[in-house]
Each structure stands twice: as C-alpha cells, then as structure tokens.
Design an enzyme around this catalytic site. Structure first.
Site, mmCIF file in Angstrom:
data_model
loop_
_atom_site.group_PDB
_atom_site.id
_atom_site.type_symbol
_atom_site.label_atom_id
_atom_site.label_comp_id
_atom_site.label_asym_id
_atom_site.label_seq_id
_atom_site.Cartn_x
_atom_site.Cartn_y
_atom_site.Cartn_z
ATOM 1 N N HIS A 1 0.888 -1.280 -0.138
ATOM 2 C CA HIS A 1 -0.101 0.114 -0.056
ATOM 3 C C HIS A 1 0.761 1.228 0.082
ATOM 4 O O HIS A 1 0.346 2.515 0.133
ATOM 5 C CB HIS A 1 -0.952 0.036 1.367
ATOM 6 C CG HIS A 1 -1.982 0.981 1.451
ATOM 7 N ND1 HIS A 1 -2.328 1.837 2.139
ATOM 8 C CD2 HIS A 1 -3.024 1.073 0.290
ATOM 9 C CE1 HIS A 1 -3.301 2.455 2.074
ATOM 10 N NE2 HIS A 1 -3.979 1.882 0.928
ATOM 11 N N HIS B 1 -9.489 11.053 1.776
ATOM 12 C CA HIS B 1 -8.635 9.861 1.849
ATOM 13 C C HIS B 1 -7.279 10.004 2.480
ATOM 14 O O HIS B 1 -6.586 9.020 2.741
ATOM 15 C CB HIS B 1 -8.410 9.659 0.483
ATOM 16 C CG HIS B 1 -7.788 8.501 0.149
ATOM 17 N ND1 HIS B 1 -6.232 8.352 -0.291
ATOM 18 C CD2 HIS B 1 -8.086 7.088 0.037
ATOM 19 C CE1 HIS B 1 -5.935 6.966 -0.488
ATOM 20 N NE2 HIS B 1 -6.932 6.156 -0.230
#
Length: 482
Positions: free
Chosen positions: A223, A400
C-alpha cells in the site's frame, strides 16, 4: 440404473459435506494458531466451522497473517546493503545529521523503524492532487541519475499516462527508472507496461504470490506510495496515481488527500524501504543508489523519521507506533483517516488520552468507498463520546488522507489507515515529523478540514433505526477481517 446413479450422487454429496467440514475444522486450528488478533481468530474459527464451503477458500486467500519468504529476502538484502549502510550511518554522524535524542526522544520510534531519526531535512506539505502531481512530475523531470516509483494504484488514465510519459522521457535521457506497483491494486493494460519497458523503464509488480507457499495469497498488499529522485528528494503520502485523486471522477467528486515532499538525509531511509520491496519483487539488489546523505539545500533543519511497516515485521510496527503517538500526546491529538476501524486497545488509548486532558478529534469521511467500513466506524462513536472525544464526518467530498497531529510539534503523513489491514497486513510507510513550523501548517490544513465537516452529536447513533444499528453491530463484529 437411475436408483444406482441417485445413490452415488448422494454418497458424493455426503462425502463432499464431510470433507468440507473436516477441512474447515482443520483450517480453523490454523486460524486459531496463526491469526494475530483474538477477534480475528474467533471470526475465522466460527465461519470455517459453520460455513466451510465459502470460508475455507476465503481463508486460504485472505486469512494468512504471515508473509513467507519476504523475511528471508529482507535479511539477505540487508547483508548486501551492509557496506553502504555503514558508510551512510557514519556519514550521518560525521555531519551531525542524526537527530539528538535529548531533543525529541526518538529511540522508541527508531527501534521500531530500524532506521535513524535525522535532522537537516526540509519538508513541503502538498494538499490534494493538483499540488501533489505537479510536484511529482517536476521532480521526475529534475532526475539526473535515477527515479524510484512505487504506488499501490496506478491507472491508465490522464494522470497515469502523464506519469508513464515522464518516465519514458527520463529513460530516454539516460536516467535509470524503476517502477513498482501492487498487482492487486493496479490493473494496468499490457500496452501501458510495454510502452514503459520498450523505453528502458524497469517495471515490476510487487508479486505477493511468488513462491509455492504464497501462490493463493492476496491478503498482503503493498500500500506504499513512494517516489525517490537521485537519493536527494522523495515524496510520500496518501495519493495513488489516478484521475479520481484529482477530483475528476464524477461519481466520487472532490477528493481530499495529502502528500509531502522531503529533502535531506531522510531520503536515504525512504530509499531503504523501496530497495527492500524491489529486492523481493526482482530477486536481485537494486545497484547504483546514492547512499551519501546531505542536508537540505536551503539549510532547513527539520527532524524526520521514516517508518516502514508490514506483515514481515517481528513486532506490529504500525500498531506500536500509533499507540506510542497516542500515549505521547499532552494537549492535542487529531487523527484523520478514511478507514477508521481500530481494535479495542486503540479505543482505550484514545479514551485515556481524552481523560488526561488531551483534545482528541477524529476526522472520517461522511461517505466512504466501503459500506462495511462506514457502518463499522459508527460502532465506535458511543465509546469515543463517553470519554469526551469529538468525531467529525467530512462533508465536502471523499477524505482519503492519513494524517495525525500530536500536540503542536509532531505530526505524521503516510499511507497507513486506522484499521486492521494497515496495522497488520499491508506494507505501509509513515513519515513522522518533529517540527513546530511544519506541524503548524498541518494544523491549519486540518482546521480547514474540520470547517468542512460536521460534528457527530451525542446520541446520534441511537436515534437511527434499529435496522441500521443492527448492521452497525454486524459490521463491527467483522472488523478484524475487513
């Protein structure tokens, strides 16, 4: 004849049922022994024994908590880097670029990161997609020796093609370009990859499934979002490469995110993270990297440390780091995360922080991209409110970014969410900054975010329908495996 065939079918069905439940029972033993949290072990054990037809293949794909092979690859790579790392460490000390412990007591984080806290750095806050991608593309254009690029998601859209073309141009100028992407997050078409490779760009998927023991795993995702130019400057933060991160997806709308650009000796520590991931994917060392630290050209003296974390760490690095940050807070603790699904130890730590007088605020999206996560996040509100913790839901668009502020001096920007996946399963990277000026910029940024959010009122969850509350509880029970 038909009766015989029917009896055979019944025997096959009974045999399949027995085999499924035996396999589920045996697999549940593995889940109990290997799953990192008791909640996750219980969730898997129950589902494996009650619904083995679905749960067994799901566990084989999603349930493992150990990444076999990477630990050995990392150990080998660290040996290969030993000479360079000794030179780097000595050069840091000779130039007095190691952050002194008496100033910011970084030894806990250093022990977790296995990397030094450095001084002599500069840091630039990048708010939202346009600032971030402009800075990244300008940085690539400055590259003279090499570019290292790593993203969880890369799209074949306008900004994705701008990144591709920037790398192709630099490769044509003789700059070594290396691109690493997560094959689960990125679904890049063949012609996109062919264009890069034909231009001389070295492109690899992270390849979590390499090795016989890892053939079916997709649970561990890389990620990280990292870009390094010449070992001199680097970018880390929450943005992937896609037009939605610029707010251009009409279904998503405005996209709120944060990245940062850094310059100084901390860049080499970010480079270590990329080099280890590349070594896993390519099975060879990444040669010719710049391991000579130098202070920021503008004379800035910010103290930073890079904290890579992942499922191969001997300790739960990400978990321990954020628990340490919460426990360290004395006056202010602000947390912004799009996926807020913490376990009980974090709720307790947040409650204790509020009870000792810390102003604790949690900022999450009003509407995220996962309905189950949205529901789960509601389940924590009563316990947070009970300790006087304020919860805000961002209204302007999809939030986000992954940002924390501790008091008026410390902040973090990175890729890790406040959920089980980031704490235990994903490869993540977090930048921790010890600097009042930079932290002040982050505080101002978050104050604007709070202005664009609504404060969740006490009793708000209880006022929602019984059906809504039921699904909130169901989602909360599934939190350990989300």
């Amino acid at each position: 004849m038909r009766a015989f065939a029917a009896r055979n079918r019944k025997r096959l069905v009974r045999g399949f049922v027995v085999l499924a439940h035996v396999t589920g029972a045996l697999t549940s033993v593995s889940a109990v022994m290997e799953t990192r949290t008791s909640q996750g072990a219980i969730a898997w054990a129950i589902s494996l024994n009650t619904m083995p037809y679905v749960a067994v293949p799901a566990y084989w794909v999603f349930g493992r908590s150990d990444f076999r092979g990477y630990v050995t690859a990392r150990r080998t790579h660290r040996k290969e880097l030993a000479t360079f790392w000794e030179t780097f460490d000595q050069s840091l000390r000779d130039q007095k670029l190691v952050a002194p412990r008496e100033e910011n007591a970084p030894h806990v984080v250093e022990n977790l990161a296995k990397l030094p806290a450095t001084r002599g750095n500069d840091a630039e806050l990048l708010i939202d997609g346009d600032q971030t991608f402009t800075s990244i593309l300008e940085g690539i254009a400055r590259a003279k020796d090499y570019v290292l690029v790593q993203f969880y998601i890369i799209r074949d859209d306008e900004i994705g093609r701008q990144l591709r073309d920037a790398l192709v141009e630099r490769a044509g100028a003789g700059v070594r370009c290396h691109l690493l992407y997560d094959e689960i997050g990125s679904k890049l078409p063949k012609d996109y990859l062919t264009t890069l490779r034909d231009a001389g760009v070295q492109v690899l998927p992270f390849n979590t499934t390499q090795g016989d023991a890892n053939r079916f795993q997709i649970n561990f995702r890389n990620h990280r979002k990292i870009l390094v130019v010449d070992g001199i400057e680097a970018w880390v933060g929450g943005l992937n490469v896609g037009d939605e991160y610029r707010g251009l997806d009409p279904d998503v709308g405005y996209w709120r995110d944060t990245h940062m650009r850094v310059e100084g000796p901390v860049v080499q520590t970010i480079q270590v993270s990329f080099a280890e991931d590349w070594h896993w994917a390519a099975k060879v060392e990444l040669p010719g990297l710049n391991w000579t630290p130098r202070p920021a050209a503008n004379g800035a003296d910010k103290r930073l440390i890079c904290l890579p974390s992942g499922p191969v760490d001997p300790l739960e690095t990400c978990t321990l780091f954020f628990l340490h940050a919460i426990n360290k807070a004395e006056s202010r603790l602000w947390i912004a995360s799009p996926y807020f699904v913490p376990d009980a130890q974090f709720i307790s730590a947040l409650q204790l922080a509020a009870l000792r007088g810390v102003e604790v605020r949690i900022l999450i999206p009003e509407k995220g991209d996962s309905h189950m996560v949205d529901l789960s996040s509601w389940s924590y509100v009563p316990d947070l409110h009970a300790a006087g913790i304020a919860v805000y839901r961002y209204q302007k668009g999809f939030m986000h970014h992954k940002v924390t502020v501790i008091d008026d001096r410390y902040c973090t920007i990175g890729t890790a969410n406040f959920d089980n996946r980031s704490f235990r399963l994903n490869f993540e990277v977090t930048m921790a900054v010890d600097d009042e000026e930079f932290t002040g910029e982050v505080i101002n940024m978050l104050e604007t975010d709070f202005d664009n959010a609504r404060k969740v009122q006490h009793g708000e969850l209880e006022q929602k329908s019984a059906w809504f509350n039921f699904w909130v509880r169901v989602s909360h029970l599934a939190a350990p495996v989300q």
